[in-house]
Design an enzyme around this catalytic site. Structure first.
Site, PDB file in Angstrom:
ATOM      1  N   GLU A 139      10.729   7.793   8.443  1.00  0.00           N
ATOM      2  CA  GLU A 139      10.897   8.951   7.569  1.00  0.00           C
ATOM      3  C   GLU A 139       9.523   9.586   7.322  1.00  0.00           C
ATOM      4  O   GLU A 139       8.555   8.891   7.022  1.00  0.00           O
ATOM      5  CB  GLU A 139      11.511   8.485   6.236  1.00  0.00           C
ATOM      6  CG  GLU A 139      11.704   9.614   5.247  1.00  0.00           C
ATOM      7  CD  GLU A 139      12.098   9.142   3.842  1.00  0.00           C
ATOM      8  OE1 GLU A 139      12.511   7.976   3.675  1.00  0.00           O
ATOM      9  OE2 GLU A 139      11.973   9.957   2.916  1.00  0.00           O
ATOM     10  N   GLU A 148       0.004  19.514   4.627  1.00  0.00           N
ATOM     11  CA  GLU A 148      -0.296  18.077   4.614  1.00  0.00           C
ATOM     12  C   GLU A 148       0.390  17.292   5.720  1.00  0.00           C
ATOM     13  O   GLU A 148      -0.155  16.339   6.239  1.00  0.00           O
ATOM     14  CB  GLU A 148       0.143  17.466   3.271  1.00  0.00           C
ATOM     15  CG  GLU A 148      -0.858  17.559   2.177  1.00  0.00           C
ATOM     16  CD  GLU A 148      -0.825  18.899   1.469  1.00  0.00           C
ATOM     17  OE1 GLU A 148       0.013  19.749   1.846  1.00  0.00           O
ATOM     18  OE2 GLU A 148      -1.655  19.087   0.566  1.00  0.00           O
ATOM     19  N   CYS A 380       7.294  -8.019 -16.946  1.00  0.00           N
ATOM     20  CA  CYS A 380       5.865  -7.804 -16.754  1.00  0.00           C
ATOM     21  C   CYS A 380       5.200  -7.396 -18.078  1.00  0.00           C
ATOM     22  O   CYS A 380       5.020  -8.228 -18.951  1.00  0.00           O
ATOM     23  CB  CYS A 380       5.628  -6.803 -15.624  1.00  0.00           C
ATOM     24  SG  CYS A 380       3.982  -6.987 -14.912  1.00  0.00           S
ATOM     25  N   MET A 383       7.190  -8.673 -20.860  1.00  0.00           N
ATOM     26  CA  MET A 383       6.974 -10.079 -21.222  1.00  0.00           C
ATOM     27  C   MET A 383       5.700 -10.201 -22.061  1.00  0.00           C
ATOM     28  O   MET A 383       5.662 -10.916 -23.066  1.00  0.00           O
ATOM     29  CB  MET A 383       6.828 -10.948 -19.979  1.00  0.00           C
ATOM     30  CG  MET A 383       6.276 -12.332 -20.297  1.00  0.00           C
ATOM     31  SD  MET A 383       5.800 -13.199 -18.810  1.00  0.00           S
ATOM     32  CE  MET A 383       5.140 -14.728 -19.406  1.00  0.00           C
ATOM     33  N   GLN A 384       4.661  -9.472 -21.662  1.00  0.00           N
ATOM     34  CA  GLN A 384       3.399  -9.544 -22.414  1.00  0.00           C
ATOM     35  C   GLN A 384       3.619  -9.085 -23.854  1.00  0.00           C
ATOM     36  O   GLN A 384       3.092  -9.676 -24.804  1.00  0.00           O
ATOM     37  CB  GLN A 384       2.331  -8.698 -21.716  1.00  0.00           C
ATOM     38  CG  GLN A 384       2.001  -9.204 -20.300  1.00  0.00           C
ATOM     39  CD  GLN A 384       1.050  -8.298 -19.533  1.00  0.00           C
ATOM     40  OE1 GLN A 384       0.620  -7.261 -20.023  1.00  0.00           O
ATOM     41  NE2 GLN A 384       0.720  -8.689 -18.309  1.00  0.00           N
ATOM     42  N   HIS A 515       8.418  -8.837 -11.228  1.00  0.00           N
ATOM     43  CA  HIS A 515       9.381  -7.733 -11.208  1.00  0.00           C
ATOM     44  C   HIS A 515      10.645  -8.124 -10.433  1.00  0.00           C
ATOM     45  O   HIS A 515      10.743  -7.848  -9.243  1.00  0.00           O
ATOM     46  CB  HIS A 515       8.747  -6.501 -10.562  1.00  0.00           C
ATOM     47  CG  HIS A 515       7.698  -5.865 -11.413  1.00  0.00           C
ATOM     48  ND1 HIS A 515       8.001  -4.930 -12.389  1.00  0.00           N
ATOM     49  CD2 HIS A 515       6.364  -6.043 -11.471  1.00  0.00           C
ATOM     50  CE1 HIS A 515       6.886  -4.556 -12.988  1.00  0.00           C
ATOM     51  NE2 HIS A 515       5.872  -5.219 -12.451  1.00  0.00           N
ATOM     52  N   GLU A 517      13.458  -6.821 -10.435  1.00  0.00           N
ATOM     53  CA  GLU A 517      14.242  -5.660  -9.991  1.00  0.00           C
ATOM     54  C   GLU A 517      13.948  -5.294  -8.537  1.00  0.00           C
ATOM     55  O   GLU A 517      14.774  -4.676  -7.869  1.00  0.00           O
ATOM     56  CB  GLU A 517      14.000  -4.457 -10.921  1.00  0.00           C
ATOM     57  CG  GLU A 517      12.635  -3.779 -10.840  1.00  0.00           C
ATOM     58  CD  GLU A 517      11.553  -4.422 -11.701  1.00  0.00           C
ATOM     59  OE1 GLU A 517      11.673  -5.625 -12.018  1.00  0.00           O
ATOM     60  OE2 GLU A 517      10.576  -3.726 -12.041  1.00  0.00           O
TER      61      GLU A 517
HETATM   62  N1  GLN Z   1      -0.359  -3.461 -17.676  1.00  0.00           N
HETATM   63  C1  GLN Z   1       0.016  -4.816 -17.460  1.00  0.00           C
HETATM   64  C2  GLN Z   1      -0.925  -5.542 -16.522  1.00  0.00           C
HETATM   65  O1  GLN Z   1      -1.628  -4.935 -15.766  1.00  0.00           O
HETATM   66  C3  GLN Z   1       1.452  -4.938 -16.960  1.00  0.00           C
HETATM   67  C4  GLN Z   1       1.662  -4.335 -15.617  1.00  0.00           C
HETATM   68  C5  GLN Z   1       3.119  -4.130 -15.297  1.00  0.00           C
HETATM   69  O2  GLN Z   1       3.967  -4.100 -16.184  1.00  0.00           O
HETATM   70  N2  GLN Z   1       3.416  -3.960 -14.045  1.00  0.00           N
HETATM   71  O3  GLN Z   1      -0.964  -6.749 -16.532  1.00  0.00           O
END
Ligand code: GLN
Length: 543
Positions: A139, A148, A380, A383-384, A515, A517
């Site tokens: 693609e 471009e 990600c 979770m943090q 991730h 997903e």
């Molecule tokens: N900003 C966060 C980090 O760099 C989380 C990144 C994310 O959610 N993909 O660790």
């Protein structure tokens, strides 16, 4: 023999070239062929990793750690073939490689030019590692006529000439608009778009015509006549819903048959589309609905969370329910009591993200989910945020934060400066390059016995998931956080990097550093999404 199908787009962007390419891949697979899909992007960024998701949509990460265009997500979801860093390139990447070679003396004596040096580099990327496949679908990003994309078009023109029609084919996606005042479909934009392609020496053999209604036979014939394409190869590509019905719809319009006919392959039999029929059936006969709030930052452009939205849909397929997504900009939760807006949702998801803006609202959403016992999935950054919330509100560390937002004394989330990938030790410094330097791609995690996640992953002791982050939950706070109730139920094999947290006693509360997903498929919903939606179904008392 490997056959190449080049897919270009005309008239306007956003016609769904990625889905069309992915659907053709699925159709060829359903006829027993081995396919691989690739994308050439005309922008100057070396990869989309440094672009805002609100500009370009989500960044799709491959197992081997490439940050790629979101279309590669469509390719994986439709074909199940894991993409690699070889499957997406950009003008920036091609030029960077050619210029590096020039500096190293690789072209000594030659004047380095777009033709042949850039086009040769593009051709090499297109053809690299393709021997094992029956079809390679390539693609080309952007719209024909853009300055471009010219080097890419020139490269595929040359390839078409070198490979010949037995091994190459050009498919062009266009728009056939309906003009309400004239009550007519207009074929002129398609004609002009094909003219643009002819200007660069490419004659398409198939036209995929996006249209919001049936294209009458006489209009199809007119397009065929003016564009020098067989009438049967003018394929109406109408809007269909759900998107997983696209392979079925394109098959009914003759797409796979015409591709096979072009390559002089037998086309009488029918592809096995049972997989797609089952998915569409599960989606259209689903009963009841669950409401999931996605509390993020890039909620104004749905493409910024494309894989996430799809994975939640897959969770719905697994449970035969409709999943309604409510996209909420987390900043609104920074006003007192605004978080009460979440009352009544059956699940709360805090997705990936970057930067401090909106984080307080995300933390409020986590707190709401924890206290009100609403199923919660943090991905990600999510979770943090869940760890920061637990540190502040359960473990008595009121100034807990992430060093992503500036220096802080209680950095429960901090910059990862060193980690291992197999036998290789990766190192990063503060203030280093931002492009391509995160912890990227597939990494293993070990799951604790008796944990919720271990049961979600059907008892697996170890899993592999894709990562994309620069910061990491600091394992030195593990003991204090565990004492306050949070469980670290998934860790990197060396025990240094927390991968999963959960909250025993809560109906469903999981935070993952990776991730999930990115690996979910409609025909193989990711277990975390299937189980999260199952928990939302229980929350909604649908069972
Ligand atoms: N900003 C966060 C980090 O760099 C989380 C990144 C994310 O959610 N993909 O660790």
């Amino acid at each position: 023999m490997t056959r190449f199908v080049f897919i270009t787009g005309g008239v306007v962007s956003s016609l769904g070239k990625g889905i069309a390419s992915a659907a053709l891949g699925a159709l060829l697979q359903a006829r027993g062929f081995k396919v691989r899909l690739r994308k050439l992007d005309p922008y100057l960024n070396v990869d989309p990793g440094t672009m805002s998701p609100t500009q370009h949509g989500e960044v799709f990460v491959t197992d081997d750690g490439a940050e790629t265009d979101l279309d590669l997500g469509h390719y994986e979801r439709f074909t199940g073939v894991p993409a690699t860093k070889r499957d997406n390139t950009t003008t920036g990447r091609i030029y960077a490689d050619v210029i590096a070679k020039e500096r190293a003396g690789g072209f000594l004596g030659a004047t380095v030019q777009v033709i042949p040096h850039i086009t040769d580099a593009i051709k090499e990327v297109v053809r690299r590692d393709t021997e094992a496949y029956d079809f390679v679908l390539v693609e080309i990003g952007g719209t024909v006529g853009d300055i471009e994309s010219l080097p890419f078009l020139e490269a595929i023109r040359q390839l078409g000439n070198e490979l010949g029609p037995e091994e190459s084919m050009f498919v062009h996606l266009t728009l056939v608009p309906y003009i309400p005042s004239a009550k007519e479909l207009k074929t002129k934009p398609t004609q002009h778009s094909v003219k643009e392609l002819l200007n660069v020496g490419i004659q398409p053999q198939m036209l995929l015509c996006r249209c919001d209604r049936e294209i009458p036979e006489n209009e199809r014939r007119k397009i065929a006549l003016f564009c020098n394409v067989r009438p049967e190869a003018v394929i109406p590509a109408l809007d269909v819903s759900p998107i997983y019905a696209v392979p079925i719809a394109y098959h009914e319009q003759g797409m796979d048959r015409e591709v096979l006919r072009h390559f002089r392959l037998p086309f009488d039999g029918a592809p096995d589309l049972s997989r797609w029929r089952r998915i569409v059936d599960a989606m259209t006969t689903a009963e009841g609905e669950v409401h999931i709030a996605v509390v993020g930052k890039y909620t104004n452009l749905l493409d910024s969370y494309k894989s996430l939205a799809e994975a939640l849909t897959h969770g719905g397929i697994a449970n035969r329910v409709n999943v309604k997504l409510e996209w909420v900009d987390s900043e609104i939760f920074e006003k007192p009591d605004a978080v009460l807006r979440l009352e009544g949702v059956h699940g709360i998801l805090v997705p990936g993200g970057f930067g401090e803006r909106g984080t307080q609202g995300k933390i409020e959403a986590v707190r709401f989910a924890r206290e009100r016992k609403v199923p919660f999935l943090g991905i990600c950054f999510g979770m943090q945020m869940a760890v920061i919330e637990a540190a502040r509100n359960l473990a008595g560390m009121p100034d807990a934060s992430s060093s992503e937002f500036g220096p802080c004394d209680t950095a429960v989330v901090g910059l990862i400066k060193e980690w291992s990938r197999g036998n290789i030790v990766e190192r990063r410094e503060e203030g280093g390059d931002l492009g391509g330097t995160m912890r990227l791609g597939s990494y293993p995690a070990v799951l604790s016995e008796g944990s919720l996640v271990r049961s979600i992953y059907h008892g697996a002791a170890a899993i592999e998931e894709r990562h994309r982050h620069r910061y990491e939950v600091n394992v030195n706070y593990r003991e204090r956080l565990e004492a306050s109730g949070l469980r670290f139920s998934g860790m990197s094999p060396d025990g240094e990097l927390p991968e999963i947290v959960e909250l025993p006693g809560h109906p469903w509360f999981v935070g993952v550093q990776y991730h999930p997903e990115l690996k979910s498929k409609p025909f193989e919903p990711h277990p975390l999404f299937a189980d999260f939606i199952a928990a939302a179904v229980r929350q909604a008392r649908l069972v």
